[in-house]
Design a protein around this motif. Structure first.
Motif, mmCIF file in Angstrom:
data_model
loop_
_atom_site.group_PDB
_atom_site.id
_atom_site.type_symbol
_atom_site.label_atom_id
_atom_site.label_comp_id
_atom_site.label_asym_id
_atom_site.label_seq_id
_atom_site.Cartn_x
_atom_site.Cartn_y
_atom_site.Cartn_z
ATOM 1 N N PHE A 16 0.827 -1.201 0.000
ATOM 2 C CA PHE A 16 0.000 0.000 0.000
ATOM 3 C C PHE A 16 0.864 1.254 0.000
ATOM 4 C CE2 PHE A 16 -2.076 3.381 2.425
ATOM 5 C CZ PHE A 16 -3.178 3.607 1.628
ATOM 6 N N ARG A 17 1.882 1.267 0.843
ATOM 7 C CA ARG A 17 2.772 2.436 0.881
ATOM 8 C C ARG A 17 3.482 2.628 -0.452
ATOM 9 N NH1 ARG A 17 3.498 0.385 6.258
ATOM 10 N NH2 ARG A 17 2.565 1.864 7.714
ATOM 11 N N ARG A 18 3.877 1.536 -1.090
ATOM 12 C CA ARG A 18 4.519 1.637 -2.396
ATOM 13 C C ARG A 18 3.554 2.239 -3.414
ATOM 14 N NH1 ARG A 18 7.837 -3.113 -5.580
ATOM 15 N NH2 ARG A 18 8.457 -1.812 -7.333
ATOM 16 N N LEU A 19 2.300 1.825 -3.382
ATOM 17 C CA LEU A 19 1.283 2.401 -4.265
ATOM 18 C C LEU A 19 1.136 3.894 -4.011
ATOM 19 C CD1 LEU A 19 -1.118 2.329 -6.263
ATOM 20 C CD2 LEU A 19 -2.547 1.641 -4.309
ATOM 21 N N VAL A 20 1.062 4.296 -2.761
ATOM 22 C CA VAL A 20 0.913 5.719 -2.430
ATOM 23 C C VAL A 20 2.123 6.514 -2.924
ATOM 24 C CG1 VAL A 20 0.797 7.392 -0.527
ATOM 25 C CG2 VAL A 20 -0.666 5.349 -0.514
ATOM 26 N N HIS A 21 3.331 6.006 -2.698
ATOM 27 C CA HIS A 21 4.526 6.708 -3.183
ATOM 28 C C HIS A 21 4.528 6.798 -4.704
ATOM 29 C CE1 HIS A 21 6.596 7.396 0.577
ATOM 30 N NE2 HIS A 21 6.340 6.145 0.947
ATOM 31 N N HIS A 22 4.081 5.746 -5.363
ATOM 32 C CA HIS A 22 3.999 5.763 -6.820
ATOM 33 C C HIS A 22 3.018 6.841 -7.290
ATOM 34 C CE1 HIS A 22 4.140 4.204 -10.905
ATOM 35 N NE2 HIS A 22 2.816 4.241 -10.917
ATOM 36 N N LEU A 23 1.856 6.925 -6.654
ATOM 37 C CA LEU A 23 0.877 7.944 -7.043
ATOM 38 C C LEU A 23 1.382 9.352 -6.755
ATOM 39 C CD1 LEU A 23 -2.433 6.209 -5.930
ATOM 40 C CD2 LEU A 23 -1.666 6.648 -8.284
ATOM 41 N N ARG A 24 2.134 9.521 -5.683
ATOM 42 C CA ARG A 24 2.734 10.833 -5.417
ATOM 43 C C ARG A 24 3.719 11.204 -6.519
ATOM 44 N NH1 ARG A 24 4.463 10.724 0.892
ATOM 45 N NH2 ARG A 24 2.368 10.621 1.823
ATOM 46 N N HIS A 25 4.530 10.237 -6.933
ATOM 47 C CA HIS A 25 5.513 10.481 -7.994
ATOM 48 C C HIS A 25 4.822 10.801 -9.316
ATOM 49 C CE1 HIS A 25 9.064 10.041 -10.483
ATOM 50 N NE2 HIS A 25 8.427 9.138 -11.213
ATOM 51 N N ARG A 26 3.708 10.131 -9.582
ATOM 52 C CA ARG A 26 2.994 10.301 -10.849
ATOM 53 C C ARG A 26 1.872 11.324 -10.704
ATOM 54 N NH1 ARG A 26 3.425 6.931 -15.160
ATOM 55 N NH2 ARG A 26 2.232 8.665 -16.028
ATOM 56 N N SER A 27 2.247 12.520 -10.304
ATOM 57 C CA SER A 27 1.246 13.585 -10.157
ATOM 58 C C SER A 27 0.626 13.946 -11.498
ATOM 59 C CB SER A 27 1.867 14.815 -9.498
ATOM 60 O OG SER A 27 2.942 15.312 -10.277
ATOM 61 N N ASP A 28 1.250 13.494 -12.606
ATOM 62 C CA ASP A 28 0.661 13.735 -13.918
ATOM 63 C C ASP A 28 -0.574 12.866 -14.153
ATOM 64 O OD1 ASP A 28 2.609 11.549 -13.942
ATOM 65 O OD2 ASP A 28 2.201 11.417 -16.097
ATOM 66 N N ALA A 29 -0.719 11.801 -13.395
ATOM 67 C CA ALA A 29 -1.908 10.951 -13.500
ATOM 68 C C ALA A 29 -3.031 11.631 -12.713
ATOM 69 C CB ALA A 29 -1.625 9.563 -12.939
ATOM 70 N N GLN A 30 -3.935 12.261 -13.436
ATOM 71 C CA GLN A 30 -5.012 13.023 -12.820
ATOM 72 C C GLN A 30 -6.019 12.086 -12.144
ATOM 73 O OE1 GLN A 30 -5.434 16.686 -12.963
ATOM 74 N NE2 GLN A 30 -3.266 16.245 -13.241
ATOM 75 N N ASN A 31 -6.570 12.535 -11.026
ATOM 76 C CA ASN A 31 -7.580 11.746 -10.325
ATOM 77 C C ASN A 31 -8.753 11.407 -11.237
ATOM 78 O OD1 ASN A 31 -6.319 11.451 -7.855
ATOM 79 N ND2 ASN A 31 -7.221 13.303 -7.000
ATOM 80 N N VAL A 32 -9.179 12.352 -12.054
ATOM 81 C CA VAL A 32 -10.326 12.109 -12.926
ATOM 82 C C VAL A 32 -10.003 10.992 -13.925
ATOM 83 C CG1 VAL A 32 -9.791 13.891 -14.647
ATOM 84 C CG2 VAL A 32 -12.176 13.239 -14.228
ATOM 85 N N ASP A 33 -8.756 10.899 -14.363
ATOM 86 C CA ASP A 33 -8.352 9.822 -15.266
ATOM 87 C C ASP A 33 -8.292 8.485 -14.540
ATOM 88 O OD1 ASP A 33 -8.168 11.419 -17.586
ATOM 89 O OD2 ASP A 33 -6.167 12.077 -17.000
ATOM 90 N N LEU A 34 -7.773 8.497 -13.305
ATOM 91 C CA LEU A 34 -7.772 7.270 -12.503
ATOM 92 C C LEU A 34 -9.204 6.784 -12.283
ATOM 93 C CD1 LEU A 34 -5.096 8.251 -9.827
ATOM 94 C CD2 LEU A 34 -4.806 6.634 -11.707
#
Length: 97
Positions: A16-34
């Motif tokens: 879970f922490r790895r997923l969160v760090h990945h999402l922080r790094h990929r700030s270009d991935a917009q929430n609306v797209d996710l």
């Protein structure tokens, strides 16, 4: 039993922490797209943390985003297009159990 339920809590927490760090790094991935693709986003993760552990919502969001949500939104969130919003609505409709 679902195989995911056989994973020990420490391993699940690390993933879970790895997923969160990945999402922080990929700030270009917009929430609306996710939301449009997978039916969940960073806000969903923070809501799940809040619900699972009784963590106040603002604290859960800051834990997921790595900063106050308003700051992340102002820095990283773009205006959603009508197409993105449509995909999100269609995807979220699939979440109903």
């Amino acid at each position: 039993m679902d195989p995911i339920d056989t994973i020990d809590d420490a391993t699940a927490a690390a993933a879970f922490r790895r997923l969160v760090h990945h999402l922080r790094h990929r700030s270009d991935a917009q929430n609306v797209d996710l939301m449009g693709l997978a039916g969940f986003c960073r806000n969903c993760l923070s809501d799940w943390v809040s619900e699972a552990g009784g963590v106040p919502n603002d604290a859960a969001r800051e834990a997921i985003y790595g900063m106050p949500y308003a700051e992340w939104k102002a820095t990283h969130q773009a205006e959603a297009t009508p197409e993105q919003l449509q995909r999100m609505q269609e995807s979220v409709a699939k979440n109903a159990h």
